[in-house]
Design a protein around this motif. Structure first.
Motif, PDB file in Angstrom:
ATOM      1  N   LEU A  18      32.182  40.783  40.853  1.00  6.31           N
ATOM      2  CA  LEU A  18      33.081  41.546  40.004  1.00  6.31           C
ATOM      3  C   LEU A  18      32.958  41.048  38.562  1.00  6.31           C
ATOM      4  O   LEU A  18      32.703  39.868  38.327  1.00  6.31           O
ATOM      5  CB  LEU A  18      34.522  41.405  40.472  1.00  6.31           C
ATOM      6  N   ALA A  19      33.156  41.961  37.634  1.00  2.00           N
ATOM      7  CA  ALA A  19      33.151  41.607  36.226  1.00  2.00           C
ATOM      8  C   ALA A  19      34.421  42.124  35.569  1.00  2.00           C
ATOM      9  O   ALA A  19      34.937  43.181  35.944  1.00  2.00           O
ATOM     10  CB  ALA A  19      31.928  42.190  35.525  1.00  2.00           C
ATOM     11  N   CYS A  20      34.907  41.386  34.606  1.00  6.03           N
ATOM     12  CA  CYS A  20      36.089  41.787  33.844  1.00  6.03           C
ATOM     13  C   CYS A  20      35.732  41.645  32.368  1.00  6.03           C
ATOM     14  O   CYS A  20      35.614  40.522  31.858  1.00  6.03           O
ATOM     15  CB  CYS A  20      37.267  40.900  34.198  1.00  6.03           C
ATOM     16  N   ALA A  21      35.564  42.767  31.720  1.00 11.72           N
ATOM     17  CA  ALA A  21      35.188  42.778  30.308  1.00 11.72           C
ATOM     18  C   ALA A  21      36.418  42.948  29.436  1.00 11.72           C
ATOM     19  O   ALA A  21      37.233  43.846  29.666  1.00 11.72           O
ATOM     20  CB  ALA A  21      34.198  43.897  30.039  1.00 11.72           C
ATOM     21  N   ALA A  22      36.538  42.080  28.445  1.00 13.01           N
ATOM     22  CA  ALA A  22      37.666  42.146  27.519  1.00 13.01           C
ATOM     23  C   ALA A  22      37.246  42.848  26.245  1.00 13.01           C
ATOM     24  O   ALA A  22      36.169  42.576  25.706  1.00 13.01           O
ATOM     25  CB  ALA A  22      38.161  40.741  27.209  1.00 13.01           C
ATOM     26  N   SER A  23      38.086  43.726  25.772  1.00 12.24           N
ATOM     27  CA  SER A  23      37.807  44.425  24.527  1.00 12.24           C
ATOM     28  C   SER A  23      39.084  44.503  23.697  1.00 12.24           C
ATOM     29  O   SER A  23      40.180  44.315  24.216  1.00 12.24           O
ATOM     30  CB  SER A  23      37.280  45.832  24.802  1.00 12.24           C
ATOM     31  N   GLY A  24      38.912  44.770  22.439  1.00 13.64           N
ATOM     32  CA  GLY A  24      40.076  44.887  21.574  1.00 13.64           C
ATOM     33  C   GLY A  24      40.639  43.559  21.140  1.00 13.64           C
ATOM     34  O   GLY A  24      41.758  43.505  20.628  1.00 13.64           O
ATOM     35  N   GLY A  25      39.894  42.505  21.332  1.00 17.38           N
ATOM     36  CA  GLY A  25      40.370  41.188  20.930  1.00 17.38           C
ATOM     37  C   GLY A  25      39.620  40.130  21.708  1.00 17.38           C
ATOM     38  O   GLY A  25      38.927  40.420  22.670  1.00 17.38           O
ATOM     39  N   THR A  26      39.784  38.892  21.294  1.00 14.07           N
ATOM     40  CA  THR A  26      39.132  37.810  21.991  1.00 14.07           C
ATOM     41  C   THR A  26      40.090  37.195  23.000  1.00 14.07           C
ATOM     42  O   THR A  26      41.253  36.962  22.699  1.00 14.07           O
ATOM     43  CB  THR A  26      38.623  36.743  21.014  1.00 14.07           C
ATOM     44  N   PHE A  27      39.600  36.959  24.177  1.00 16.67           N
ATOM     45  CA  PHE A  27      40.417  36.382  25.239  1.00 16.67           C
ATOM     46  C   PHE A  27      40.017  34.949  25.530  1.00 16.67           C
ATOM     47  O   PHE A  27      40.395  34.396  26.551  1.00 16.67           O
ATOM     48  CB  PHE A  27      40.315  37.250  26.494  1.00 16.67           C
ATOM     49  N   SER A  28      39.261  34.364  24.603  1.00 21.39           N
ATOM     50  CA  SER A  28      38.769  33.021  24.855  1.00 21.39           C
ATOM     51  C   SER A  28      39.882  31.978  24.908  1.00 21.39           C
ATOM     52  O   SER A  28      39.698  30.913  25.478  1.00 21.39           O
ATOM     53  CB  SER A  28      37.747  32.633  23.780  1.00 21.39           C
ATOM     54  N   TYR A 104      49.788  37.589  30.558  1.00 22.24           N
ATOM     55  CA  TYR A 104      50.030  38.365  29.353  1.00 22.24           C
ATOM     56  C   TYR A 104      49.393  39.755  29.419  1.00 22.24           C
ATOM     57  O   TYR A 104      49.920  40.720  28.865  1.00 22.24           O
ATOM     58  CB  TYR A 104      49.489  37.628  28.129  1.00 22.24           C
ATOM     59  N   TYR A 105      48.241  39.821  30.056  1.00 25.69           N
ATOM     60  CA  TYR A 105      47.507  41.079  30.131  1.00 25.69           C
ATOM     61  C   TYR A 105      46.965  41.269  31.540  1.00 25.69           C
ATOM     62  O   TYR A 105      46.439  40.327  32.136  1.00 25.69           O
ATOM     63  CB  TYR A 105      46.340  41.100  29.138  1.00 25.69           C
ATOM     64  N   TRP A 106      47.073  42.503  32.017  1.00 26.16           N
ATOM     65  CA  TRP A 106      46.483  42.881  33.296  1.00 26.16           C
ATOM     66  C   TRP A 106      45.405  43.924  33.046  1.00 26.16           C
ATOM     67  O   TRP A 106      45.557  44.797  32.184  1.00 26.16           O
ATOM     68  CB  TRP A 106      47.526  43.509  34.214  1.00 26.16           C
ATOM     69  N   GLY A 107      44.353  43.830  33.820  1.00 18.16           N
ATOM     70  CA  GLY A 107      43.343  44.863  33.789  1.00 18.16           C
ATOM     71  C   GLY A 107      43.574  45.861  34.912  1.00 18.16           C
ATOM     72  O   GLY A 107      44.369  45.624  35.828  1.00 18.16           O
ATOM     73  N   GLU A 108      42.870  46.967  34.842  1.00 20.24           N
ATOM     74  CA  GLU A 108      42.910  47.919  35.945  1.00 20.24           C
ATOM     75  C   GLU A 108      42.115  47.341  37.106  1.00 20.24           C
ATOM     76  O   GLU A 108      41.184  46.573  36.909  1.00 20.24           O
ATOM     77  CB  GLU A 108      42.323  49.258  35.517  1.00 20.24           C
TER      78      GLU A 108
END
Length: 116
Positions: A18-28, A104-108
């Motif tokens: 599985l991959a989870c790509a973050a966009s709209g900001g840095t999640f580092s 703080y953030y959930w992905g689909e």
């Protein structure tokens, strides 16, 4: 924004990544985690990786799943080996604090189905 991908239908014993790509900001700066929710069950923690790269796993997946993160690609991965029917669930990625206390953030989610 977090977008998970890579789910599918596999047989018991197979592998998936599985991959989870973050966009709209840095999640580092966040601890990144994978959760899953099986039909009729509560969402549960699967694996997490901190900013420093330290990892944490649920006992049910320890030794079979590996979480990793690629800072250059702003992506978190979950390598799942030796899959079992009980791994069938919708898998979600999440960004949270370093103590695994708050998300703080959930992905689909992405659906993983393991047939016996």
């Amino acid at each position: 924004q977090l977008q998970a991908s890579g789910g599918g239908l596999v047989q018991a014993g197979d592998s998936l990544r599985l991959a989870c790509a973050a966009s709209g900001g840095t999640f580092s700066r966040y601890t990144m985690s994978w959760f899953r929710q099986a039909p009729g069950k509560d969402r549960e923690f699967v694996a997490g990786v901190s900013r420093s790269g330290s990892t944490r796993y649920a006992n049910s997946v320890k030794g079979r799943f590996t979480i990793s993160r690629d800072y250059a690609k702003n992506t978190v991965y979950l390598q799942m080996n030796s899959l079992k029917p009980e791994d069938t669930a919708v898998y979600y990625c999440a960004a949270g604090d370093s103590d695994y206390n708050q998300i703080y953030y959930w992905g689909e989610g992405t659906l993983v189905t393991v047939s016996s």
